[in-house]
Structures are given as C-alpha cells and as structure tokens.
Scaffold this motif. Structure first.
Motif, PDB file in Angstrom:
ATOM      1  N   ARG A   1      -1.125   8.753  -4.267  1.00  0.00           N
ATOM      2  CA  ARG A   1      -2.220   9.641  -3.865  1.00  0.00           C
ATOM      3  C   ARG A   1      -1.695  11.005  -3.468  1.00  0.00           C
ATOM      4  NH1 ARG A   1      -4.217   5.059  -1.176  1.00  0.00           N
ATOM      5  NH2 ARG A   1      -5.846   4.063  -2.426  1.00  0.00           N
TER       6      ARG A   1
ATOM      7  N   ASN B   1      -0.179   4.934  -1.553  1.00  0.00           N
ATOM      8  CA  ASN B   1      -0.208   6.161  -0.740  1.00  0.00           C
ATOM      9  C   ASN B   1       0.681   7.243  -1.339  1.00  0.00           C
ATOM     10  OD1 ASN B   1      -2.028   5.116   1.048  1.00  0.00           O
ATOM     11  ND2 ASN B   1      -0.435   4.212   2.370  1.00  0.00           N
ATOM     12  N   LYS B   2       1.846   6.818  -1.853  1.00  0.00           N
ATOM     13  CA  LYS B   2       2.731   7.810  -2.470  1.00  0.00           C
ATOM     14  C   LYS B   2       2.063   8.428  -3.687  1.00  0.00           C
ATOM     15  CE  LYS B   2       7.073   5.613  -1.179  1.00  0.00           C
ATOM     16  NZ  LYS B   2       8.116   4.742  -1.728  1.00  0.00           N
TER      17      LYS B   2
ATOM     18  N   GLU C   1       0.809  -1.213   0.000  1.00  0.00           N
ATOM     19  CA  GLU C   1       0.000   0.000   0.000  1.00  0.00           C
ATOM     20  C   GLU C   1       0.841   1.263   0.000  1.00  0.00           C
ATOM     21  OE1 GLU C   1      -3.368   0.139   2.829  1.00  0.00           O
ATOM     22  OE2 GLU C   1      -3.480  -2.005   2.371  1.00  0.00           O
TER      23      GLU C   1
END
Ligand SMILES: Nc1ncnc2c1ncn2[C@@H]1O[C@H](COP(=O)(O)OP(=O)(O)OP(=O)(O)O)[C@@H](O)[C@H]1O
Ligand SMILES: [Mg+2]
Lengths: 853, 249
Positions: A542, A539-540, A535
């Motif tokens: 996003r 996340n990066k 994940e």
C-alpha cells in the motif's frame, strides 16, 4: 466348432474384420485412456496434500481440516490406556518453482510442528545423522535423507522455508532415514516455532496418540473413550484432502466416461451394421446349415462367437491403445498442472474397477451388437434362406420415421423450457429421434446431393449409380450415417461448449483478474497448501508510490451440510476472505443473485454474512437469504447467504466469500494468499513494478505478474487445454470414418457380380472408382449434415444446461470453426473411406466377379 | 460367305495355372464370325466354351494366339481401350441376367450408353425403343424383381443391343429359362443376326436353342471337334443336332 467356423469366416474377410474390430478398439481406447488420466491426477493431488498418517495408533483432526486450540488435548490425556498423546501442526507448503534452485524438484514441503518431548513416544525416528529436536531448540529442523540429498544439506546446514513473515532459515539438527514421496518432503520443527511462523498461537491441526500395548480390551476401551470425547468438530483419522477439488474432478471423470461410452456405442453401431450384412450374405449358408440340422441356437451361437472374438480382440487392442492415450494425456497435461496446481504427476493409476468396466463394456457392446442380427438369422426358415433374397429395395419403416419426428419435435419444445433436466432429456431425445428418422432422410438427402455429385462427375451415370446403391439399403446407409452423425455431433457439440466456455471464461477472467499487478501463489484456486503472507506485506504494498488499491484473498477451510434430507455427507467449502470495499474496486464477481453493491455492503457489516458461488448453490440448493451452518474451529456457526456469485478461479470449486474481519474472528486466519494491485491513472507502472518486485522478493512464495501478461498467459494455457480436449474429441470422430469405410467395403463385396457385369458391358475402372467415391461422398454428406445438426443442438443444450444449473453462467457462442471442421472432416472422411473399396472395385477381375455368388 | 469378318480367333489358347496343376482350358482354336452371322458354341461342361467367350470379349487375355476384332488385335490394346471396345462394339448377355435390382428396365437397358457419357434422356429413349423391339414396350418402368425370368433376359438383350454393337456374346442365355422362354429368346437372337445385322456368338447346351443358329461349333477339351452349317429353318435342324450331340458325347 462354432469358434472354428467363426474364425474362418472372420479371416475370410480380413479387411472388414479389421475395421469392425478397430471401431471397438477406439471406443475402448477412449474409455480406458481417459479413465486412467483423472485418477492419476487425483492420486498426484492427494499425495501432495496427504498428511502422514500411520505409525501412530490414533489420529484426531478437525472435520474441516482447520486448526483448533491446543487445549483440546487435555481431555484426551486423562483417558486411561492412552500411552502417549500430543498435538502437532501439519501444514503443506507449496513451493514456487525453482525455490531451491533450478535443478531441485521439490514442489512442496510437509511441515510438521511437533512437541519435542512427546514426539519420541509417538513415533520412532530413525536418524542417519545429528539428533532429534529438543525442547530448548529455537529455529531448528529435522529433515529426511531425500530432502537433505536433494538440497545437499548436512547437519548444521540452513534450510530456507517460506512463511507468512517472509523466508525463514531453519538450522538442520538431524537427518532422518528414508525417502519421502515426491512432492511431499517432511520437515520436522518444534511445535512452538511452527505456531509462531504460521501465526497460529496455541493452535494445532492434529492430535496423535499411542495406546497401551498388548491389552486389546483396554485398547478398545480407550478408543471408545476417545470417540466419546470427540464432540461435533473433531474426528478420528486424517482428513480426505482437497475434497472440493476432488468432487470437481469426479464430475469431469463422468463427462469423460460418457464420451468414451458414446465412442463405444459408435463401435456397436458399426458391428451391428456389419453383422446385418453378414447375415444377408450368408443366407444360403445359414439355410443350408438349418437344412442339415443346425438348431436356431447353433446359428445364434455361430454369429455370437464371431462378435465375441471381435469384441475380445478389439477390447485388448483398445486397452493397449488406451494405456498409450492415458500416458499421452498425462504427459501433455503435466506442465499446466505443475504451473497452476503445483502437482507432480506420478505413475499411471489404473483402477481395477476401470479395467473391469472397460472390458465388460467393450466385450458386452460387441456381443449385444451381434445379438440382434444373430437372432434375426436364427428366425430364417431353411426354405426362406435357400430361396434367393428378395431383390426389392428395402422399405423405410414408417413407424420409426414418425416416432423420430415426434421425438425431435418434443426435444425442440424442451429447448424452449430452459430447465436443466428437460434440456438434458431433450438432448437425448433429439439424438434418438435423428437416428430413428434418418432412414427416411437417406432418399431426399441422397437426391439433393447427387445433383452436386453429378456436377462433379459430369454425365457418366456414376452419380446415379451411387445414389441407387445407397437408396437400395436406406437402413444400412442410415446406420452408417448415424455412426458418422454421433461422431461429428460430439465434435461440434463439444466445440460449442468449449468455445462458449472459453469465451465466457476469458470475459470473466478479465473481470476478476483485471488488475495491474498480481501476486500469485504456486497453486491457485486450490489454496490449501499455499503459504500466504502476514499483513506486513500488504501494508508495504500500500505504501508503494502509485498504488491506488489493493485487494487480497485469505483462505480457510470449512464444510457445510449438503442439501437438506439428501443424506449426503458434508460439502467441503473453500472459504475466501475478502476486503469488501477493496475487492470490488479492483476485481469483480459474476452474480447469479444479488448485486456487487448490496453484497459488498452486507459483507462490510458486522454480521455473519457470506456470498456463495454457483456450484455451491447448485449442490446445496441454498438461495439468497437462507441461513447455513458452517464448521468453525470452535464449533458450528450460522451464516446468512446474501448473494450468489463468484470469481473465475473458483468457478469449479465450492466456494463461499466472507469479510476478512469475519474470517479472522471465526477462523483465526490472517494470511493473505493472493494479491491484486491497481495503480493510479498517473502512476509510473514500470517504477511501481520495480518497487513491488523488491518488496515481494522477500516472499518468494509469490510470483509477481503484470495483469495483462497473466491474462495472456492464462488464455494461452487455456487454449492449450482446449486444443488438447479437442484433439481427444477428434479421435472420437475416427470411428465414423471406419463406419463409412465399412459400409462401402461391404457394398463392394455384396455387389461383386454387379461390378463384374458393369465392367463386362464397358464400365472403365475409373468409372467404378468414381461410383464408389460418389457413394462415399453421399454417405458422408448425410452423416455430416445430421452430425452438425445434432452437434449444434447438443452444444446449445450443454451450454444452456450448465447455465441453467447455476454452476457457471455462460453465453452460447456459435462454433463456426467446429462446424467448418466437421464439414471438412466429413467430406475428407468420405474420400478417405472410399480409397480402399475403390481400389477393390477397380481391381476386380471381371471373370472372377461374374462367377461370384 | 462373302460378308466381312467381325471377329476372328487365331490359334487361341488359354492355360490356367502353371506346372503340374496347369489346366488347358482352350487349345489352339481358330474361329471367325462374319457380320450378321449367328454362331452357336456347344460342348460338354468344362470344354472351354465360357473361356472362349471371355477371350473374344476381352475379359481375359489368351496364353497364346490372338483375337482380331474387325481386323485389329484386341489384346494389344490398353485396358481402357478394350473397355471402350466392349462398351461400343460388343454386347454381353449372361446366364444370370445380371440386371441392377434398383434400376428399372429402361434404366438397365440404357446403362452402356450412360456409361459412355450419353445424356440419360437420350440413352433412355434409345433403350425404350429397343425394349419395344424385344417385346417389353409395356414394362419400361418395371424393376427386375417385377419381371419374369424370360422378361429379365429380354431386358439384358436390349442392354446388349443398345449401343448398336457389331458383336453380341451370349453365355448360356437360356440356361435359366424354361422351354417356352428359351425358344423365344433363341428366336430373338436369330432375328438380331438376320434382320438387324449383328454378329452373334452364343454358348448353349440346348439343341433346340442352337437350332436357330447359322452354324454350330462343337468344342471338346478346348479344341474345335466339329463345325456344322445349319439350315435356315430351325425345326429342320433339331434332328440333325440331336444326332451330332449324341455322336460328340
Ligand atoms: N480360373 C480358373 N482356374 C483354373 N481352371 C479354370 C479357371 N477357369 C476355368 N478353368 C478350367 O478351364 C476349363 C474350361 O472352363 P470353362 O468355364 O470355359 O468351361 P465351359 O465349357 O464354359 O463349362 P460349362 O459348360 O460348365 O460352363 C475347365 O476345366 C475349368 O475347370
Ligand atoms: Mg460356361
């Protein structure tokens, strides 16, 4: 005796013999060539994913191939007679192209996470240098000599490996002897490390065991005890890899066989036609033979010997050509397979069954086609055969015409039904109907077209002659036209299907892949060997400025029971985890039942809900609202089908969609294997692209592509595949060329005296040539007209049928290009086919022709 | 006879094959046929009768000598020119009628005109008129298989005449017919020459058929063995011919 006579007769008409034999050869070629291709591809596929079975006595895996808890080893350990037993992780890693540099051809790694303490008792590792793994090892690996050579690695060198957490470097502590199969390089690493790298804490994918030696009784007992402990989920033996993809390929195989068989059928038509003429030509010979005491069986034997000879020669030539074709397709398709499925094609696979089937069919069809005329010949009484043949033109059978018309009418009614089975049956009936009715069509079509031909060859009487020549033998003209029809119908029909498929696929692709950026793993749709990312990567992404939405796919393997009561084995299912909200904002599915909103809402709920795709629904008979049991690592669980729909990539693979939360809960999968990114309307796309490139650089298992470019690339590749398929189909229309040529050549031979007479009373060579061309054009026109008609029907039926079956819904697109191509090909064939007989007719020595009996 | 010569053979020879296997089918034949003359060619089998006809009709080329059609050397012409000559100036009649089975009597008879590019309707009305003259006015629409052998040969004769040729070549035109039909066809050929002004060269084995001719040429081993001018009355000629044939054999 029969064989000598047969050989003499065949050699006496070299051209005709050659052409008839060639027709069989082409049929065999298509059958054999395509029959080689798919198994070769499957072999490459299996080799790519095959677990290294062997060497150990017992292998235990999960039914679905999924990982399971390491605690399951305990009950097996206690079994008497088990000498050594350990759990390990086997995982295929698809590598992106050029992962190890430009010239290194390593497409995939087989990662084996083993327990260093137990491994030595299970397998005999022959080291070339260094040592094997030890319990204290951290990031260590043992690799095979071939990989070490390919990467120029030695002991203490570092081996980069893509993992969900980015690229990890493993220190090579030992090199094993031997060479792995291409694309299947083994890398051994400590189990604990593998579990950590792939986010599989305390899980394993396989249990391996060795039993006591030299005591068969105890070994058998141990095996029995193991089987008793397996439970519902575990199984003995390694997993049949990628079975859902294999099933899809086997469907294609059937389609190819069908096409090859049709081609062979055309060859049969042509042989049948030729033998009918042979019998007519040899009436006197046959009568004479019967008069001097040849039995009926001897006559049949004589003709069958001829067809057998042609069948054997044609089949042998066809096998050789087919091998070439198989090679050509394999080479041609290699690029696409490498790009999308990460497959390296190996040696051609020729299954013994294929060889046997092809030979049986090739020789069998030849024999069968000769049988009917031979039987007819044997029924000739000596007296009837010695009398000159009736000069009256052949009559058109009324029954056949009526039956044909009825069948066509029935098939048109079935077209309206919209039911798959009826549509398929209708397609067959339509074909048979056309073949039956075609003799009756010869006269009117010839009349209509001779008006045109008369315009071409103004007032020389050649058009009329040609028309007369055709209508003289409506049966033969019809068979020739039927052969042309079948050939062109396949082209036009498949054209309809291909055009429609292409259009629909592109529409769907645009819908499903319409995002601004994509992160694509080496193999799409067949996800099993792909390495995802944790994940952290999502996340990066996003966090990148301008990113509005991100949707990812996660993957697990499972299986579900086939249609109840069908007795079929479980169906392997690709389970894709989506984030319902994000998925439908970035991508979309095509729904057969249900809507995106309802499906998204259902998946978002904390329930065991799933969406199944069309092909899965078709195979299981499941509908919206049904409940189905899926195998999970912890046993079966019930899930509820909330919608039927799917995305373009999974169109051919049995697939179900669940929420990522559910996938994590039931299947312990957290890796993202596919990303779709959308930007905000105001975002700087170039800047965002640079950001994304920087982030994904740490995850070389993914390729960052711009959505638009990917679409263009995809459609280009798609077009290439279609062009290839089309070329193959065009090959199939070749026998129809031979059919026309054959009929014309036979006509010229039969009319030798007539041609002599015409030349004697003042017809020029040119007029003779034109008569033949006009005849050829009439024949071709007839066949083409019927072929286009049948082809349009066939195409429509295939499109409607596939849509009705629910596998893949598509819109029928009129194959205008296909129709034009078929019309052009038909006319071209007419002219081409006329060339040789035309020369024959024009060059004929008048006196010799007049003498000809 | 003062009438103009239609076709003339000069030292006409034809050798088949070469070297040891060479067969001389025709050896230095000189022959001419005048306008309106009916010439019969007789002789034992293999003496070169058909060969002579083929050479005269331009179907085959001579090894030596020449054929003059209306004074013009035939074999100096191109293939197409010879073909055109056949179409417009020469009519052919075969032993095996050689009609096209799918065409009607009138269509068969019209063929040479149709091949010459004449409108089918015009060609057909001419053919119909000729069929009328050969006594088949009532069978215009019949196909060959619906006609007797003699009737079929009449269709072939109509076909030979439809282009109003100067010369008609007939190779054993009665070879496949019974006595009655043979006599009728022979009389028709006689009429063709006497009344309609065509030159006719006919090969036959039948003395009673040959008796209708103006002149009989006997061939033997490819050479002219004898030529006899006949009486105008066929019946008177028969006894004469019978004697000649016996003598020639
Ligand atoms: N193509 C050929 N090759 C070799 N010899 C030939 C060929 N055509 C004809 N001949 C020979 O030439 C000779 C003359 O043949 P032709 O056909 O002219 O005879 P004919 O007088 O018409 O006989 P018949 O009365 O049997 O029809 C024969 O000896 C024949 O064998
Ligand atoms: Mg002869």
């Amino acid at each position: 005796m029969a064989l000598t006579l047969a050989l003499r007769y065949l050699l006496g008409r070299r051209l005709r013999t050659g052409l008839t034999t060639l027709a069989i050869a082409i049929g065999v070629m298509v059958l054999f060539g395509t029959g080689i291709y798919i198994p070769t591809m499957l072999e490459a596929f299996q080799r790519n994913l095959r677990a290294t079975a062997g060497q150990v006595d017992v292998t235990i895996t999960h039914r679905t191939g999924a990982a399971f808890t390491a605690r399951r080893t305990e009950k097996f350990l206690r079994i008497a007679g088990v000498r050594a037993l350990a759990g390990s992780i086997e995982r295929t890693l698809n590598l992106p192209p050029e992962f190890y540099g430009r010239d290194v051809r390593v497409g995939a790694l087989l990662l084996l996470g083993v327990d260093p303490a137990a491994a030595a008792a299970l397998r005999d590792y022959r080291l070339v240098s260094g040592r094997f793994l030890q319990a204290a090892d951290g990031s260590a690996a043992v690799i095979a000599q071939s990989l070490a050579d390919a990467l120029q690695l030695k002991v203490d060198g570092m081996l980069p490996v893509p993992t969900p957490a980015g690229v990890v470097k493993l220190r090579v502590v030992g090199v094993l002897a031997g060479r792995a199969l291409a694309g299947n390089e083994q890398v051994f690493l400590p189990l604990r490390l593998a579990q950590k790298l792939f986010d599989m804490p305390d899980r394993i994918t396989v249990i391996e065991a060795n039993l006591v030696e030299n005591d068969d009784v105890q070994r058998a007992a141990a095996l029995q005890a193991i089987e008793a402990q397996l439970g519902k989920e575990l199984q003995l033996g390694a997993l049949g890899a990628g079975s859902e993809f294999m099933a899809a390929m086997q469907t294609s195989q059937i389609a190819f066989y069908l096409i090859g068989f049709l081609a062979l059928l055309m060859g049969g038509f042509i042989i049948f036609n030729t033998f009918r003429t042979i019998v007519a030509e040899r009436r006197r010979d046959i009568g004479m033979l019967r008069t001097i005491g040849a039995s009926r069986r001897a006559i049949i034997g004589l003709l069958l010997a001829e067809s057998l000879l042609q069948g054997v020669i044609g089949t042998s030539a066809g096998l050789a050509l087919g091998y070439g074709l198989g090679r050509a397709i394999t080479t041609g398709g290699a690029g696409i397979l490498r790009q999308y499925l990460n497959l390296e094609m190996g040696a051609l696979v020729i299954e013994p069954g294929l060889l046997a089937t092809t030979i049986t069919l090739g020789v069998g069809v030849s024999l069968l086609s000769g049988l009917l005329p031979a039987w007819g010949a044997s029924r000739l009484t000596p007296l009837a055969a010695l009398r000159p043949a009736a000069l009256a033109p052949q009559q058109v059978g009324r029954t056949g015409t009526l039956l044909g018309a009825t069948l066509i009418a029935a098939s048109l009614l079935m077209l309206l039904s919209g039911r798959f089975a009826l549509l398929a049956l209708g397609g067959l009936l339509f074909f048979i109907g056309l073949v039956l009715a075609s003799p009756a069509l010869v006269q009117p079509v010839a009349a209509a077209f001779s008006v045109l031909v008369a315009q071409l060859f103004a007032r020389e009487g050649t058009g009329e002659l040609a028309r007369g020549n055709l209508t003289r033998h409506p049966g033969r003209a019809a068979i020739t036209a039927s052969a042309t029809m079948v050939g062109l119908a396949i082209v036009v029909g498949a054209g309809g299907l291909i055009f429609s498929l292409n259009e629909s696929m592109l529409v769907l692709f645009r819908k499903s892949m319409g995002s601004d950026f994509l992160l694509v793993p080496p193999s799409i749709a067949v996800w099993k060997g792909d390495v995802g990312a944790s994940e952290a990567l999502a996340n990066k992404i996003r966090a990148v400025p301008g990113v509005a939405a991100l949707s990812t796919l996660r993957y697990a393997q499972t299986s579900m029971p086939a249609r109840a009561g069908s007795g079929l084995p479980d169906i392997a299912v690709s389970l894709l985890g989506i984030d319902p909200a994000a998925y439908f904002s970035v991508s979309s599915m095509d729904f057969n039942a249900g809507t995106a909103e309802l499906a998204a809402a259902a998946l978002a709920r904390n329930e065991r809900n799933l969406i199944i795709n069309g092909i899965l629904a078709a195979q299981t008979g499941l509908q919206s609202g049904d409940t189905v049991a899926l195998s999970t690592p912890e046993g079966q669980q019930d899930y509820r089908v909330v919608a039927v729909g799917g995305d373009v990539l999974s169109a051919k693979i049995t697939t179900a969609y669940v929420s990522q939360a559910l996938l994590r809960q039931d299947f312990h999968k957290r890796e993202d294997i596919f990303y779709q990114v959308n930007l905000t309307a105001t975002a700087d796309a170039a800047a965002a692209g640079r950001w994304l490139a920087k982030i994904t650089g740490e995850y070389p298992q993914f390729r960052l592509v711009v959505g638009r470019e990917y679409l263009a690339e995809f459609s280009k590749q798609f077009d290439a595949v279609f062009a290839g398929t089309y070329l193959l189909l065009a090959l199939l229309s070749l026998p129809s060329l031979i059919a026309i040529l054959n009929t014309l050549a036979i006509g010229v031979i039969e009319r030798t005296r007539e041609i002599g007479m015409l030349r004697a009373i003042g017809a020029t060579r040119r007029q003779m040539s034109r008569t033949i061309v006009a005849e050829a054009l009439l024949l071709a026109a007839l066949g083409t007209a019927l072929g286009i008609l049948a082809g349009l029907y066939l195409g429509y039926v295939m499109v409607a049928g596939i849509s009705a079956s629910g596998i893949f819904r598509m819109q029928y697109t009129f194959p205008l290009a296909g129709v034009l191509a078929a019309a052009a090909a038909g006319l071209l064939f007419g002219v081409l086919a006329a060339l040789v007989p035309m020369r024959q007719a024009a060059r004929m020595q008048i006196i010799a022709a007049l003498r000809y009996e | 006879m003062p009438a103009t010569v239609v076709i003339q053979a000069q030292d006409l020879s034809r050798v088949h094959g070469t070297g040891d296997t060479a067969i001389t089918a025709l050896d230095g034949v000189n022959l001419s046929v005048a306008q309106g003359e009916f010439v019969a060619v007789m002789g034992p089998s293999g003496c070169g009768k058909s060969t002579l006809l083929h050479l005269l009709g331009g179907l085959d080329a001579p090894s030596r000598g020449s054929v003059l059609f209306e004074g013009q050397p035939v074999h100096k012409l191109s293939d197409d020119a010879i073909t055109q000559l056949r179409r417009r100036k020469i009519g052919y009649i075969f032993q095996f009628f050689n009609l096209i089975p799918v065409l009607t009597a009138v269509e068969n008879a019209a063929l040479p005109l149709v091949l010459d590019g004449i409108a089918p309707a015009v060609a057909r009305s001419k053919a119909a008129a000729l069929l009328e003259r050969v006594g088949l006015g009532g069978r215009l629409k019949s196909r060959p298989d619906q006609l007797s052998a003699g009737q079929q040969q009449r269709v072939a004769i109509a076909r030979a005449l439809v282009a109003e040729p100067a010369l008609v070549l007939a190779d054993e035109p009665t070879g496949n017919l019974d006595t009655q039909a043979s006599q009728e066809i022979a009389a028709l050929l006689q009429q063709m020459a006497r009344d309609w002004g065509r030159s006719v060269l006919m090969v036959t084995h039948d003395a009673r058929v040959a008796a209708h001719a103006d002149r009989v040429v006997f061939l033997r081993d490819g050479r002219i063995a004898q030529e006899t001018v006949l009486e105008r009355n066929a019946a008177d000629n028969q006894a004469l011919l019978a004697g000649l044939i016996t003598a020639a054999a």
